[in-house]
Design a protein around this motif. Structure first.
Motif, short mmCIF file in Angstrom:
data_model
loop_
_atom_site.label_atom_id
_atom_site.label_comp_id
_atom_site.label_asym_id
_atom_site.label_seq_id
_atom_site.Cartn_x
_atom_site.Cartn_y
_atom_site.Cartn_z
N ILE A 292 0.84 -1.20 0.00
CA ILE A 292 0.00 0.00 0.00
C ILE A 292 0.88 1.25 0.00
O ILE A 292 0.66 2.19 -0.77
CB ILE A 292 -0.93 0.01 1.23
N VAL A 293 1.88 1.25 0.86
CA VAL A 293 2.79 2.40 0.96
C VAL A 293 3.53 2.62 -0.35
O VAL A 293 3.70 3.76 -0.80
CB VAL A 293 3.78 2.19 2.12
N ASN A 294 3.97 1.55 -1.00
CA ASN A 294 4.68 1.68 -2.27
C ASN A 294 3.81 2.34 -3.33
O ASN A 294 4.31 3.08 -4.20
CB ASN A 294 5.14 0.31 -2.76
N GLY B 106 -12.55 1.64 13.78
CA GLY B 106 -11.85 0.37 13.90
C GLY B 106 -11.17 -0.10 12.63
O GLY B 106 -10.35 -1.01 12.67
N GLU B 107 -11.48 0.52 11.49
CA GLU B 107 -10.83 0.08 10.25
C GLU B 107 -9.40 0.62 10.19
O GLU B 107 -9.07 1.63 10.83
CB GLU B 107 -11.63 0.51 9.02
N PRO B 108 -8.51 -0.04 9.44
CA PRO B 108 -7.10 0.35 9.41
C PRO B 108 -6.88 1.75 8.87
O PRO B 108 -7.65 2.24 8.04
CB PRO B 108 -6.46 -0.70 8.48
N VAL C 154 -4.40 7.33 4.81
CA VAL C 154 -4.98 6.47 3.78
C VAL C 154 -5.62 5.24 4.40
O VAL C 154 -5.28 4.83 5.51
CB VAL C 154 -3.91 6.04 2.74
N ASN C 155 -6.56 4.65 3.64
CA ASN C 155 -7.22 3.43 4.09
C ASN C 155 -6.50 2.20 3.52
O ASN C 155 -5.45 2.31 2.90
CB ASN C 155 -8.70 3.45 3.70
N ASN D 83 -7.14 0.48 1.09
CA ASN D 83 -7.11 0.45 -0.38
C ASN D 83 -6.10 1.44 -0.95
O ASN D 83 -6.00 1.60 -2.16
CB ASN D 83 -8.50 0.75 -0.95
N GLY D 84 -5.39 2.15 -0.07
CA GLY D 84 -4.43 3.15 -0.53
C GLY D 84 -5.07 4.44 -0.97
O GLY D 84 -4.43 5.25 -1.65
N GLU D 85 -6.30 4.69 -0.56
CA GLU D 85 -7.01 5.92 -0.92
C GLU D 85 -6.85 6.96 0.18
O GLU D 85 -6.92 6.63 1.37
CB GLU D 85 -8.50 5.63 -1.14
N VAL D 86 -6.66 8.21 -0.21
CA VAL D 86 -6.52 9.29 0.76
C VAL D 86 -7.89 9.61 1.35
O VAL D 86 -8.81 9.99 0.64
CB VAL D 86 -5.92 10.55 0.12
N ILE D 87 -7.99 9.45 2.67
CA ILE D 87 -9.27 9.72 3.35
C ILE D 87 -9.17 10.95 4.25
O ILE D 87 -10.19 11.45 4.72
CB ILE D 87 -9.72 8.51 4.19
N GLY D 88 -7.94 11.43 4.48
CA GLY D 88 -7.78 12.60 5.32
C GLY D 88 -6.45 13.27 5.12
O GLY D 88 -5.51 12.69 4.56
#
Length: 427
Positions: A96-98, A213-215, A275-276, A278-283
């Motif tokens: 995900i980080v990559n 609770g989600e990552p 990020v969540n 899925n690698g999406e920016v959420i904040g």
């Protein structure tokens, strides 16, 4: 001495006595031996037959009827479940980080600070601060990045460093101090083709769908040491929070509900992505919102809640600082309307116009005493200092749009936008 021995006579089917002198009689009976051998033979045959039957039954049950297969499957399923559970606890987020890291930049802010000594004399010194940005768009001629407003505030120059460690100068596109947001830009012709191949535009997620609770994964230039990663979970959503001015110690509402996470967010992480899985920016992380009195409580600005603000900042004209002698002036004198004053006197926050300079651009545009200036060219201003800094991007003779709040007789305020041609300083 005479000894007596009893023996069994199979012919009479009874015990008989045998008297002899000295040792007993060891003479063997042929019929007896034959019968013993017969019994042993029958036992061996029975064992062979029993073994054959057992093996046959086991084969039929296992391979034909499948009697033992369920038991074996249960063991494997249990093992798999344990392995899966273990993998969740020690989850690897490197992939995900990559994927996300090419869309993250480090930001260096060079500014000039004034310091007053014991005798009241002031001196200036150059200060360097760091933060993080997220690449959110690529236009025909610019690469745009979103960050926190406090990351780029008071800058004399901005530098962004990409994932391949190359650095270029950046300019401010737009700022919103109320929501602690800013968009900066880098001309594409300043970025090498080799670097362009290694950077990416971030994928934005839906922060309104977050579950506690989600990552959660925080990425940023922590302490200015370079990009680093911390992990945790979403601890809470829709949190109200205040920011504390590091210089004055004053606190104020952030103006937006926040995401709370236990992923560590330290100075330098500000402006970086949360990020969540899925690698999406959420904040957008903000270390400014963190408290030093507690642990495991970091905050981020929900990306979905500020998408309209970011779009507005992206569409503004890129700003370039002008020299002091070329700087334009509105022609007003004013003072700050803070949150406290606004609440007490039923006024909007911004710059209260206390005096209009004769013949200045503000007077010609119809701005009057008692108006409150709230924005310049779409950028929110909450103080006279912010207004002056924003004017530092425009030369005299330039026309800018000024948003003002006009008081009405019923105590309400009406918003208007007027065009003002900036004049030269009268100093």
């Amino acid at each position: 001495m005479e000894n007596q021995y009893n023996y069994y006579n199979p012919d009479d089917n009874q015990f008989q006595n045998n008297y002899s002198q000295g040792e007993p009689n060891h003479q063997k009976n042929p019929k007896k031996i034959t019968k013993v051998i017969a019994v042993i033979g029958l036992a061996i045959i029975f064992g062979i037959v029993s073994s054959g039957v057992f093996l046959s039954t086991s084969y039929i049950g296992t391979n034909i009827l499948g009697l033992n297969k369920n038991s074996n499957s249960d063991v494997k399923a249990t093992t798999t479940a344990v392995t899966k559970s273990s993998s969740v606890v020690t989850s690897d987020v490197s992939s995900i980080v990559n994927d996300v890291m090419p869309s993250v930049v480090a930001i260096t802010n060079m500014s000039v600070q004034e310091v007053q000594n014991f005798w009241g004399q002031t001196s200036q010194y150059q200060s360097e601060s760091c933060g993080t940005g997220i690449i959110i768009a690529k236009t025909d001629n610019e690469l745009l990045m979103v960050t926190n407003n406090h990351v780029i505030a008071d800058n004399e120059s901005l530098t962004v460093t990409f994932d391949d460690d190359t650095s270029v100068d950046a300019d401010v596109k737009g700022t919103d101090s109320e929501h602690d947001l800013a968009v900066i830009a880098v001309p594409l012709d300043q970025i090498s083709s080799k670097t362009m191949e290694k950077i990416a535009v971030a994928t934005l997620g839906d922060s309104t769908a977050l579950q506690v609770g989600e990552p959660a994964i925080a990425i940023g230039n922590a302490m200015g040491y370079g990009q680093s990663v911390t992990t945790g979970v979403i601890s809470a959503v829709n949190r109200e929070s205040t920011t504390t001015d590091e210089q004055t110690g004053e606190t104020e509402e952030t103006g937006v509900k926040l995401i709370q996470t236990d992923a560590a967010i330290n100075p330098g992480n500000s402006g970086g992505p949360l990020v969540n899985a899925n690698g999406e920016v959420i904040g957008i992380n903000s270390s400014k919102l963190a408290s030093t009195t507690v642990e495991g409580m970091g905050y981020a600005i929900p990306i979905s809640d500020v998408s309209d603000i970011i779009d507005n900042l992206m569409n503004q004209e890129t700003k370039h600082k002008v020299s002091e002698e070329k700087k334009g002036y509105l022609g007003v004198k004013g003072y700050d309307v803070t949150e406290e004053s606004a609440e007490k006197y039923n006024m909007p926050t911004g710059v209260y116009v206390a005096e209009i300079v004769k013949g200045g651009g503000a007077e010609e545009a119809g701005i009057t005493k008692g108006n409150v200036i709230t924005a310049l060219n779409g950028t929110t201003v909450n103080s006279m200092e912010e207004l002056e800094k924003e004017l530092g991007y425009y030369e005299s003779g330039k026309t800018v749009s000024v948003t003002i709040q006009v008081p009405e007789n019923n105590g309400e305020w009406t918003e208007k936008t007027v065009d003002v041609k900036l004049g030269k300083s009268s100093k």
